[in-house]
Design a protein around this motif. Structure first.
Motif, mmCIF file in Angstrom:
data_model
loop_
_atom_site.group_PDB
_atom_site.id
_atom_site.type_symbol
_atom_site.label_atom_id
_atom_site.label_comp_id
_atom_site.label_asym_id
_atom_site.label_seq_id
_atom_site.Cartn_x
_atom_site.Cartn_y
_atom_site.Cartn_z
ATOM 1 N N LYS A 361 0.808 -1.222 0.000
ATOM 2 C CA LYS A 361 0.000 0.000 0.000
ATOM 3 C C LYS A 361 0.849 1.284 0.000
ATOM 4 O O LYS A 361 0.615 2.167 -0.818
ATOM 5 C CB LYS A 361 -0.939 -0.012 1.211
ATOM 6 N N GLU A 378 -10.343 5.536 -9.859
ATOM 7 C CA GLU A 378 -10.551 6.358 -8.667
ATOM 8 C C GLU A 378 -11.756 7.273 -8.852
ATOM 9 O O GLU A 378 -12.589 7.432 -7.968
ATOM 10 C CB GLU A 378 -9.306 7.212 -8.389
ATOM 11 N N LYS A 381 -15.011 5.412 -8.725
ATOM 12 C CA LYS A 381 -15.294 5.014 -7.342
ATOM 13 C C LYS A 381 -15.789 6.209 -6.520
ATOM 14 O O LYS A 381 -16.766 6.119 -5.782
ATOM 15 C CB LYS A 381 -14.032 4.409 -6.695
ATOM 16 N N SER A 385 -19.528 6.532 -4.866
ATOM 17 C CA SER A 385 -19.730 6.567 -3.415
ATOM 18 C C SER A 385 -20.394 7.866 -2.989
ATOM 19 O O SER A 385 -21.156 7.888 -2.021
ATOM 20 C CB SER A 385 -18.433 6.302 -2.639
ATOM 21 N N ASN A 391 -19.142 5.350 2.129
ATOM 22 C CA ASN A 391 -17.706 5.591 2.198
ATOM 23 C C ASN A 391 -17.010 4.895 1.020
ATOM 24 O O ASN A 391 -17.364 3.783 0.661
ATOM 25 C CB ASN A 391 -17.217 4.977 3.518
ATOM 26 N N ASN A 392 -16.028 5.589 0.456
ATOM 27 C CA ASN A 392 -15.280 5.043 -0.684
ATOM 28 C C ASN A 392 -14.746 3.634 -0.391
ATOM 29 O O ASN A 392 -14.750 2.743 -1.230
ATOM 30 C CB ASN A 392 -14.111 5.995 -0.974
ATOM 31 N N ARG A 393 -14.322 3.456 0.849
ATOM 32 C CA ARG A 393 -13.722 2.167 1.222
ATOM 33 C C ARG A 393 -14.752 1.029 1.212
ATOM 34 O O ARG A 393 -14.422 -0.115 0.928
ATOM 35 C CB ARG A 393 -13.090 2.260 2.614
ATOM 36 N N ASP A 394 -16.016 1.401 1.522
ATOM 37 C CA ASP A 394 -17.048 0.360 1.569
ATOM 38 C C ASP A 394 -17.337 -0.236 0.205
ATOM 39 O O ASP A 394 -17.865 -1.335 0.097
ATOM 40 C CB ASP A 394 -18.345 0.925 2.175
ATOM 41 N N SER A 397 -15.183 -3.044 0.227
ATOM 42 C CA SER A 397 -15.163 -3.853 1.448
ATOM 43 C C SER A 397 -15.917 -5.170 1.222
ATOM 44 O O SER A 397 -16.486 -5.410 0.173
ATOM 45 C CB SER A 397 -15.821 -3.085 2.593
#
Ligand code: ADP
Ligand code: MG
Length: 469
Positions: A361, A378, A381, A385, A391-394, A397
Motif C-alpha cells: 500500500k 478512482e 469510485k 460513493s 464511504n469510498n472504502r465500503d 469492502s
C-alpha cells in the motif's frame, strides 16, 4: 597502519551501537547481530560479511545510506562499505589456489583490485539477466563483446547501452566485467560511474597527481563507464574522458558506456565524444512487457528460494505486482523485496492478494505516477460513493448489505461499459474473484432493463463522470 585498523574496527562498533538505538531489537538482531566486526578493512573499505543475499540486499537497499552517514559523522571522512557473501570469499580463494604459485601474489592483488577497488558486483551476471524482447539485442551484443574482449580481439568499440532508469544497464555492463573476469581473473577491469570519474579528475587537478590518475585509468583492459549523461555539465572532464577514450581505443581496449540518454540527445553537449560513440555500436534497452516482467519476477523469487527463503506466492499476486509496478525492473524488485520482508515479519507462509495489497500500500500511494487507468478507476469510485452516500472504502469492502453491494455492482458495471476494464483488472480493484465480478456485471445488466429508477441513477452517474473529465 595497525592503529588505523583498530580505530576502524572501533568505528564499526560505534556504528552498531547507533543502529541498535535507531532500530527495533528485532530488526537489529535479524540484520546486524552477526556482523560483530568487519571481515576485513582494506584500502579504506569495510568488508561486511553476511550470511545470504537476502540480508545483503536488505542492507544495501535499506540501511547502507544510513550506515555511511553515521560512519562519516563519526570519522569525519567518507568510509566505503562492501557487503560480501561467503561464496565471494570462497571464489577469491579458489582462484588463488589454481594459479601457479609464483604469480599467485601478483594475481591476488589484481583480483582484489578488480573485485573490490573497482566495484564489480559479482551478483550481476549474464546468467541471472532475464532476456526478453526489450533487451535481447543489448544482451547478445554485450555477450559478444565480452567474448571478444576476453581473447583480446576487440572489434566493436565502444558498446553504448542506453535506456531509462532501472532497466538493467548497470546489470548488463557489470555482467560483461564479471564474464571476462571469470575467464581471465588477471584482467584489469575498471567499472566506474561517471560521477566518480568527475570527482577523481577534480581531485587529481587539486593534488597535481596526473600520473596517478593516468595509471588508474590507462593501465586497464576494459573500461566500463556507467551513466555518462552525468558528465553533460562537466566540460573539462569531458575533455579528459575524450583523451582517455582515444588512448584506450587506440590500444584496442574494450570500452562500454551506458547512459539514460540516446547519443543524439547528447549531441550538443558532447559532440566530440558522441561522434566516437557512433563509430561503435549503439544498443538500447526498453521497458519490458508484462510477460517479461512476470518472468523476471519468477526468476527473482527463485533466487530468494536458493537462499532458503521459501514462500508461496499466489499467481494472482504476481499478476498484481507486475501490473502495478511496471515502470521498470528496479521498481518490481523493490515491491517483491518489500513483500518478502513483510511476510517474514508477519510470519506468513503464503502470500495472497490481500496480504500483497496491504504490504505494498505505501508504495502504491507514494507513486505519483499513477496510470491513467488508475485515475479513471478512482474517479468512478469517488463519484459512485458520493451518489450513494457511502464511504469510498465500503465500495471494495466485504460488507454484504444492499446499501453497499448495489453501488459496488454499479461501479463494476460502469467500469466495464465506459472503459472496458478487464474482469481480471477489476478483480484487483475490488479484491474479488473473477467470477464474482462477472456476476455483478450481469446482475446490473439484467436489472437495468426492468428497473427504470436504477437506469436513471446510472445515467446520472455517467453524466457526472463525463462532465467532470
Ligand atoms: P539501470 O542501470 O538501467 O538503471 P540496473 O542495472 O541498476 O538499471 O537494474 C535495476 C535492477 O533491476 C537491478 O537490481 C538489476 O539486477 C535488475 N534488472 C534489470 N533488468 C533485469 C533483467 N533483465 N533481469 C534480471 N534483473 C534485472
Ligand atoms: Mg545504472
Amino acid at each position: 597502519m595497525k592503529e588505523t585498523k583498530t580505530l576502524n574496527k572501533d568505528i564499526w562498533k560505534i556504528i552498531l551501537k547507533k543502529l541498535s538505538l535507531i532500530y527495533s531489537d528485532r530488526v537489529f538482531k535479524e540484520t546486524f547481530s552477526n556482523i560483530n566486526s568487519p571481515y576485513k578493512i582494506e584500502n579504506g573499505i569495510f568488508f561486511l560479511l553476511v550470511e545470504n543475499e537476502f540480508i545483503k540486499n536488505k542492507i544495501i537497499n535499506i540501511y547502507l545510506e544510513q550506515i555511511e552517514e553515521i560512519a562519516e559523522r563519526i570519522s569525519q571522512e567518507k568510509i566505503f562499505f562492501k557487503i560480501i557473501l561467503p561464496e565471494e570469499i570462497q571464489k577469491e580463494r579458489k582462484e588463488e589456489f589454481f594459479l601457479p604459485e609464483e604469480i599467485q601474489k601478483e594475481v591476488k592483488k589484481e583480483i582484489f583490485d578488480n573485485y573490490y577497488q573497482f566495484h564489480l558486483e559479482s551478483n550481476y551476471n549474464f546468467e541471472n539477466f532475464v532476456v526478453g524482447n526489450s533487451n535481447i539485442f543489448a544482451f547478445k551484443m554485450a555477450k559478444k563483446i565480452s567474448e571478444e574482449a576476453e581473447i583480446e580481439k576487440v572489434k566493436t568499440n565502444p558498446l553504448y547501452i542506453f535506456g531509462s532508469v532501472g532497466l538493467g544497464k548497470t546489470h548488463l555492463m557489470q555482467s560483461i566485467g564479471n564474464y571476462i573476469l571469470k575467464k581471465k581473473p588477471y584482467k584489469r577491469i575498471l567499472y566506474i560511474k561517471a560521477d566518480s570519474f568527475i570527482e577523481d579528475f577534480a581531485n587529481q587537478l587539486r593534488k597535481e597527481k596526473m600520473e596517478d590518475f593516468n595509471k588508474k585509468y590507462r593501465n586497464i583492459d576494459v573500461l566500463l563507464f556507467d551513466d555518462i549523461q552525468i558528465m553533460v555539465e562537466a566540460k573539462r572532464t569531458q575533455m579528459e574522458f575524450f583523451k582517455l577514450f582515444d588512448y584506450l581505443n587506440l590500444n584496442k581496449k574494450q570500452i562500454v558506456i551506458t547512459s539514460d540518454k540516446s547519443v543524439s540527445e547528447l549531441n550538443n553537449i558532447m559532440e566530440r565524444l558522441t561522434n566516437r560513440f557512433k563509430a561503435g555500436l549503439i544498443v538500447d534497452i526498453t521497458k519490458p512487457d508484462k510477460k517479461h516482467l512476470l518472468e523476471i519476477l519468477k526468476r527473482k523469487i527463485c533466487e530468494y528460494e536458493k537462499q532458503n527463503f521459501h514462500i508461496k506466492i499466489k499467481k494472482e499476486v504476481l499478476d498484481f505486482i507486475s501490473s502495478h509496478f511496471n515502470k521498470n525492473v528496479r521498481e518490481i524488485e523493490g515491491a517483491l523485496f518489500r513483500l518478502l520482508n513483510y511476510s517474514q515479519i508477519y510470519g506468513f507462509s503464503k502470500i495472497n492478494l490481500q496480504n500483497a495489497i496491504d504490504s505494498l500500500k505505501p508504495l502504491l500511494k507514494i507513486d505519483r505516477n499513477i496510470s491513467l487507468e488508475e485515475k479513471i478507476i478512482e474517479k468512478i469510485k469517488n463519484t459512485i460513493s458520493n451518489v450513494y452516500n457511502i464511504n469510498n472504502r465500503d465500495l471494495i469492502s466485504k460488507k454484504k448489505h444492499y446499501k453497499y453491494s448495489l453501488p459496488r455492482h454499479v461501479a463494476i458495471y460502469i467500469m466495464k461499459i465506459t472503459n472496458d476494464f478487464s474482469y481480471k483488472q477489476m478483480s484487483f480493484v475490488f479484491r474479488r474473484t473473477y467470477s464474482s465480478i462477472l456476476k455483478s456485471f450481469k446482475k446490473i445488466e439484467r436489472k437495468i432493463k426492468e428497473d427504470i429508477e436504477l437506469k436513471k441513477v446510472i445515467e446520472f452517474i455517467l453524466k457526472k463522470i463525463n462532465n467532470e473529465k
